[in-house]
Each structure stands twice: as structure tokens, then as C-alpha cells.
Design an enzyme around this catalytic site. Structure first.
Site, mmCIF file in Angstrom:
data_model
loop_
_atom_site.group_PDB
_atom_site.id
_atom_site.type_symbol
_atom_site.label_atom_id
_atom_site.label_comp_id
_atom_site.label_asym_id
_atom_site.label_seq_id
_atom_site.Cartn_x
_atom_site.Cartn_y
_atom_site.Cartn_z
ATOM 1 C CG ASP A 165 2.491 3.821 37.814
ATOM 2 O OD1 ASP A 165 2.340 5.054 37.515
ATOM 3 O OD2 ASP A 165 2.529 3.004 37.056
ATOM 4 N N GLY A 205 -3.963 0.081 35.120
ATOM 5 C CA GLY A 205 -3.717 0.712 36.346
ATOM 6 C C GLY A 205 -4.198 0.291 37.583
#
Lengths: 430, 321
Positions: free
Chosen positions: A307, A326
Site C-alpha cells: 500500500d 498514506g
């Protein structure tokens, strides 16, 4: 002229065949030619693995590369270097670039850049809806022909139930994969971390785990009526793991992955507003984290993806609610996944299956196995070596990792693509 | 050719759909139609079997070819044909379907030909009038005269329907033509396939007695007939299919896809065609294989047969459906 490379003295680990033994691998012209003991050298270049592990290269099924459009954060070259250092031999990019990957010319652009960079193989998903706007389907048939591995709206959910139904239904025409960012956007709207005591104490707007569970449960109904091939990305809650476990038991064509923050961290990592711990979906409770580990152990969760989401300092040095979500993940993927093995939670071969074999199967890539004739994409790693993660040593353009300074165990020594070494750990080279 | 009834009486009061017709009913209508083919090619096309009869074309949805075809059919048989369209003032003024039916019924027409955008509307209307009703297309339900003219075209070229393999390609989900054709072809012993992206197939299509394909190369393999359906423009832009370009690439009929079919396979299309969307223009105009214009010609013959059969039908039998 043929090129021959012989990898000797390796602990061969192949989850597909449950292989775990000492041996050699002969690579001819980029493909595995022979697996055995004390294979004849025959003028081959020798790579002595020194007894360390040799496993199928990692297939990282979800990364954001920021190219095209945000090259100040990451490029295919820097991400390629980071991936190579992380033992990743194939990575699959999300389509949320600028421009969005919703035209087949852009899929071909990614393939061309991947060849130009010449490091980790870069593949891409295409947008499920035009411009990621969640309304009109993209040309899935033509995009798949151009090389798109699946269809997703990236870090946005395909929220409209009718659009999702049509996407799944249309995708069955060509037997294509639809990947969901499973978060009900209205329920998650404005939220910054998981709803609960910590969010309440910090005064941050929360996202209830139900936002993930509701979206997955809805999608599973749509999978049931359409017969589509569905993949839920970064599963992070007990409820979602449970829903997918039951769907698999019913025989639905459903797979899912998770990412290291969801089994290696919980919401307490947010601490005093640490924006590096702001991810999407948000870090969850300890109970959810344990459920993710259990999902990995019993195989409900098929894959582990990094990810990888590079964010520059300007995007993270902000008040928590304003900061971008993130974390970079390519270079920490293997050691964090190996923690599952070192902690005794998931057997080693199963950890490796989640990193290579299963994602390759889901994406139908010729990768993730040590079979004869397969492309010689390997990661060679020291399973035991203790070290401390240091973001300053990252090859990625961005340093946004909550794992900086974390003591860990297991380190990539060498990354090989088609028999060619694309990364070597200078400190611990074999 | 005489004006006498040429076939046994049609045992239904209305023609609302293919569903409910027996193989004998269909064969009788096709036989009757066939006699008008030559007749329609003569200079003098006028007959008198419907002399004194009033036929009303009642179209709640725009149409050129079907309405004209019915109008010509009625006139050639000597009937008085009146056209009423959705622009008709009382419909525009908000009169309900049933009120419209009752109003027209009071004028004692003999046949009402009705097209309506809603499935089942024609049947509803048929229950309220004393005359015969022909369904000229109701929503996504049936368009029986189209299926009959398609069958007549096939029979003329292939000599039979039984045992043929027919691929119906395209927007089956929204097509009344597809539903009527599936009914008719199955009733007559043909094998029916449908070829379409999943989004253009209705739920449980297989239960209609067809084989389902999503790939033209597989779906057209060794078929005798390729029947293309019209894709409506509003369905092309991202909702049911992503684009015209992608649709044509995978589902548009061109010579390359046609190679899978039998060498003498016929190409059909109910019209109006979207050239370059569901059908390549060269294929559509291929004089050896495309029978699209012949379908239009057969349309008049079939509608003459239907009008005649219903005018002669006994008034005291139960409705067909």
C-alpha cells in the site's frame, strides 16, 4: 547467446509446492531451467546464496507511483529502486495518477516506462470508472487487452451500488477483476482516524469500522448476483475479515489483501497526532489488528501488499486532519511481514505465499512460484538478521513511514529479475 | 390469388405476442404471408379483403418503418387506415391509456395496431376494446410481427426454421425484438444463442431456452443466422457499455467476427442500424449475406397476413395471452 546463472547454496522456499530445502537453481535466459542439488556449473555465472533464503520475488499488488503527474513525490525510477531494495519483483500501480489511467494509451505508457527503468516490473490497474468519477464504466475490454490487470477507482470507493453492479457485471464479460477500496464514503466523510476512545481524547473526527464492513457486505451481495471476480483492498477490520471468510465459504469469487500497518500497528501509533500514522483506512483497534493476523493465519486474507503511498513533507507536516493519508511501504514490506513468522503467528511459507504466490494467482501473473520454466524473479534474504528500519536509507523519494527506528528481523540481500540482479545489499552482500 | 381465406382460421382474437402461438399458428401466418410477397412486387397491389374495415395505427412511441409497413399493409388489402401518434391531442392532454382505448372503441374500428413504450400496455388496452389488437411493440416485451417477418425472411432463404442455429447479438436486455424472436425460433425448433456483454443481458436469460455467450467468436461459431440488435445511443456511454469504440471492437459485426459463422450465414438487423456501432457498414451492405432490406420487404407481407387473419378470426374465442 544464452546466459546461464546458477544460484547455489540457497534455502529454497516455494509456497506453491511447500518446498523448503537447501538447493541450487539454474537460470537460463531469464527463466528457471532446473531446481536441484549441486547442479553442474557449465560455465554459468555463480551466485552463492550463502545458505540464505531464496523465494519467489514479491508481487506487491498495490502501490501508488505518483507518475505521471506528481513526480516530485515519486517516479517509476525511484519507486523501482525502492521496490528492488524491498525484494519486490513485480508491483501493480493504482490508476489515481494525473492523468488518471483510464485510457489504454496510458496503460501502454506504464509498460514502456517500466521497460525504460529496467528495475522491478511495473504493471498497472486501470480505473473502473472514467476519471475515477464513479459514474461511467471505462473501456475494460480494451484496457485489459493493453495490459491492465484489474479495475479499481484507486483510493476512492466505487460507491454507487448501481455502478458497482454494472462494473462487476460488465467485467464478467471478459472475466476481469474488480478491486474495491472498501469504505463507505459518506460514513467516512471528514473522518481522520478510527472512531473510539483515542479519537475522542484527541478531539479528532472518527471513522467507524462499519464504513469498511458495510461496503464489503454490500459488494459481496453484488458479487453474488453478478458472478463477478472481486478483490477487497487493505482489509483492516474484524467484521470485514469475518464477512469475507463467510463469502469464501459460500464459494464466491472473492479475495482480499491487507497491508503491514493493519497487522503491525494499531491506533495507538497515532500517539500525539503523528501524521505518518495517518493512513487510509485508518489504523484500527488492537482487536481488529488481531483479527487481521488471524485472517492471514487462516488464509481468509490472501495477500499482503505494501500500500505504498509516498507523501512529501508538505503533505504530512500539517495538523492531523489536514495531513495527507498514506505511508511508504515498499522497503519495509518483507521485514514487517516476516514479523508474523518470527512472532509465531503465521508459518513462513504462508507469509511468503501472501507476498508472492497468492497475489500472482489473483492477478493471473506468471510469477510467485519457483517452477521450471517460470521467470527467474527472486528475493534472496537473510531471515534472521536483526536491524533497525531507517527512513534515511530509503530509495523512495518520500520518507513518510511510521516504522522509522523500529527494530526488525529479516533483510533483503539481493533482488533478481529474470535472472538479473537488480539490487544487492552492499552491507550484507552474499 | 383470390380474396377467399387461404388458411384455416387464426384461433386468436389478438396478436399480442409470439408467446402463446403454436407452431401451427406460426406456420399458418408465414404461409399466408408468403403469398403476398409476389403480390407486393406487382404494379397493382390493391386487394379487397379488408374493404370496409377500419384499422387504426395507434403509436405512443415514434416509429417510421413499422407504422408505414402496417399502413401499407392495411391499404393494400383495401382497408381504411388511420394513423394516430403520441402527438395526438388528447393523449398529449393527459388522457389515460384506457380512456383513449374506450374513446377509439366507441368509433368501432376493426383492428387496432398499438405501439407503447411500456411493457404490457398493449395487453391492457386489448382487454378494454371489442376489436382485434396487434402489438406493434410494447416496451421491452414483444414485437411479434418483427419476429414473424424475420422468420419469413429466414424461411425464404433457408427453406426452413427447424434445426437452424441463430445467434441474436447485442442489447438483448432492452429488446422486445429479441424476446419475440427467441420465442418464435424456439417454438419452431431452431437453436438460439445470445451474444452480448453481461450488462446487456437480462437476468436468467438462460431460462428463456438460449445459450449465452460473451464472445462473438464463440457465439457465432457455425451459426446459420446472425441477428444483430440495435444499441440505443443512451446505453453506449458508460452505463451499460463503456464506449462505442469498445462495443464495436468486441461486439460489432465485421467480416473478421463473421468468419466464425457458416460461410452462407445470413445477416439480419431489425433496423434502424447504427453503422459502425453494432454493425460494420460493409457487412450491412453485403448483397450476398445481408438480408436487412429483404426483412423490410417481408414486413409488409407479414402485416398483411396478420391483418387479414385477425379480421377473419372468430370474435368469440379467448384472447391469445
Amino acid at each position: 547467446m544464452t546466459t546461464r546463472t546458477l544460484f547455489t547454496q540457497a534455502r529454497l522456499l516455494d509456497p506453491a509446492t511447500r518446498l523448503d530445502r537447501k538447493g541450487d537453481i539454474l537460470v537460463i535466459d531469464g527463466c528457471i531451467a532446473q531446481i536441484g542439488d549441486r547442479l553442474a556449473r557449465d560455465g554459468a555465472e555463480i551466485v552463492d546464496c550463502g545458505g540464505h533464503c531464496l523465494a519467489p520475488g514479491i508481487v506487491d499488488m498495490r502501490v501508488q507511483l505518483r507518475e505521471p503527474g506528481d513526480e516530485h513525490q515519486e517516479t517509476m525510477a525511484t519507486a523501482g529502486a525502492a521496490a528492488a531494495a524491498g525484494g519486490v519483483t513485480t508491483m501493480v500501480a493504482l490508476p489515481n495518477t494525473d492523468p488518471v489511467i483510464d485510457e489504454f494509451a496510458l496503460v501502454e505508457f506504464v509498460a514502456r516506462r517500466s521497460r525504460d527503468v529496467g528495475l522491478t516490473r511495473i504493471r498497472t490497474y486501470a480505473a473502473a470508472t472514467k476519471g475515477l468519477r464513479g459514474k461511467e464504466l471505462t473501456e475494460m475490454g480494451l484496457l485489459a487487452r493493453a495490459g491492465a490487470l484489474g479495475f479499481t477507482d484507486g483510493i476512492a470507493a466505487i460507491a454507487d451500488a448501481v455502478v458497482m453492479r454494472r462494473a462487476l457485471s460488465y467485467a464478467t464479460t471478459f472475466d476481469l477483476l474488480v478491486m474495491q477500496h472498501p469504505e463507505e464514503p459518506r460514513l467516512a466523510e471528514g473522518g481522520t482516524m478510527t472512531e473510539g476512545e483515542i479519537a475522542t481524547r484527541l478531539g479528532l473526527p472518527g471513522i467507524n469500522p462499519a464504513a469498511e464492513i458495510i461496503m464489503i457486505e454490500r459488494d459481496l451481495r453484488l458479487v453474488e448476483i453478478t458472478g463477478g471476480r472481486y478483490h477487497a483492498a487493505h482489509v483492516s477490520t474484524a467484521g470485514a475479515v469475518d464477512a469475507i471468510r463467510r463469502a469464501k465459504a459460500r464459494g464466491l469469487s472473492v479475495t482480499c489483501d491487507t497491508a503491514p500497518p493493519y497487522f503491525a500497528l494499531n491506533e495507538t501509533a497515532v500517539g500525539e497526532y503523528r501524521t505518518f500514522a495517518k493512513v487510509s483506512p485508518p489504523l484500527r483497534s488492537e482487536e481488529d489488528r488481531r483479527a487481521v493476523v488471524e485472517g492471514l493465519r487462516d488464509g481468509t486474507i490472501d495477500a499482503i501488499a505494501s500500500d505504498h503511498a509516498p507523501q512529501d513533507q508538505e503533505s504530512k507536516r500539517l495538523p492531523f486532519a489536514s495531513a495527507a493519508s498514506g505511508m511508504v511501504g515498499l522497503e519495509t514490506l518483507l521485514p514487517l511481514a516476516l514479523e508474523l513468522h518470527h512472532n509465531g503467528h503465521v508459518p513462513l511459507l504462508q507469509v511468503l505465499a501472501a507476498l508472492s504466490q497468492r497475489p500472482a494467482e489473483i492477478l493471473r501473473l506468471p510469477a510467485g512460484k519457483l517452477g521450471e520454466g517460470m521467470p527467474a524473479d527472486f528475493v534472496i534474504f537473510d531471515l534472521e538478521l536483526p536491524w533497525r528500519i531507517a527512513v534515511d536509507a530509503f530509495h523512495s523519494k518520500c520518507r513518510n513511514s511510521p516504522f522509522d527506528g523500529r527494530p526488525t528481523q529479516g533483510r533483503v540481500l539481493r533482488t533478481v529479475i529474470a535472472g538479473r540482479t537488480i539490487y544487492r545489499d552492499d552491507a550484507k552482500a552474499s | 390469388m383470390t380474396d377467399e381465406p387461404t388458411s384455416s382460421a387464426f384461433p386468436h382474437r389478438h396478436l399480442l405476442g409470439i408467446e402463446g402461438l403454436s407452431p401451427d399458428d406460426i406456420t399458418a401466418l408465414l404461409d399466408r404471408s408468403e403469398r403476398y410477397i409476389e403480390h407486393n412486387r406487382q404494379a397493382d397491389k390493391k386487394r379487397s379483403s379488408l374493404r370496409g374495415r377500419t384499422i387504426i395505427n395507434l403509436f405512443f412511441e415514434s416509429s417510421t418503418r413499422t407504422r408505414t409497413s402496417f399502413e401499407l399493409a392495411g391499404k393494400r388489402l383495401g382497408g381504411d387506415v388511420i394513423n394516430m401518434s403520441a402527438q395526438w391531442s388528447s393523449i398529449k392532454k393527459g388522457e389515460t391509456l384506457i380512456d383513449t382505448a374506450m374513446t377509439l372503441n366507441a368509433m368501432h374500428p376493426d383492428v387496432l395496431i398499438v405501439r407503447h413504450p411500456e411493457s404490457g400496455a398493449v395487453q391492457l388496452l386489448s382487454e378494454k376494446v371489442d376489436c382485434a389488437v396487434i402489438n406493434a411493440g410494447d416496451g421491452m416485451h414483444e414485437h411479434p410481427t418483427q419476429a414473424l417477418l424475420d422468420a419469413l425472411t429466414i424461411r425464404l432463404r433457408k427453406g426452413r426454421l427447424q434445426g437452424l442455429t441463430v445467434a441474436i447479438c447485442g442489447d438483448v436486455a432492452h429488446s422486445r425484438v429479441a424476446r419475440s424472436n427467441i420465442q418464435l425460433l424456439n417454438t419452431m425448433g431452431a437453436r438460439v444463442r445470445v451474444v452480448a456483454p453481461r450488462t446487456l443481458l437480462p437476468a436468467e436469460t438462460e431460462r428463456l431456452g438460449v445459450e449465452v455467450f460473451h464472445d462473438m467468436a464463440l457465439g457465432l461459431k457455425d451459426v446459420d443466422i446472425v441477428m444483430m440488435l440495435r444499441l440505443q445511443l443512451e446505453r453506449m456511454q458508460g452505463s451499460f457499455v463503456p464506449s462505442l469504440r469498445e462495443y464495436f471492437h468486441f461486439f460489432g459485426l465485421d467480416y473478421q467476427k463473421l468468419e466464425a459463422a457458416k460461410p452462407d450465414a445470413l445477416i439480419m438487423h431489425p433496423g434502424p442500424m447504427n453503422r459502425g456501432v453494432e454493425i460494420d457498414t460493409e457487412v450491412a451492405d453485403d448483397i450476398d449475406r445481408s438480408v436487412i432490406r429483404q426483412q423490410v420487404e417481408m414486413g409488409v407481407a407479414v402485416r398483411m397476413a396478420c391483418l387479414e387473419a385477425l379480421s377473419q378470426a372468430p370474435r368469440n374465442v379467448a384472447p391469445a395471452t
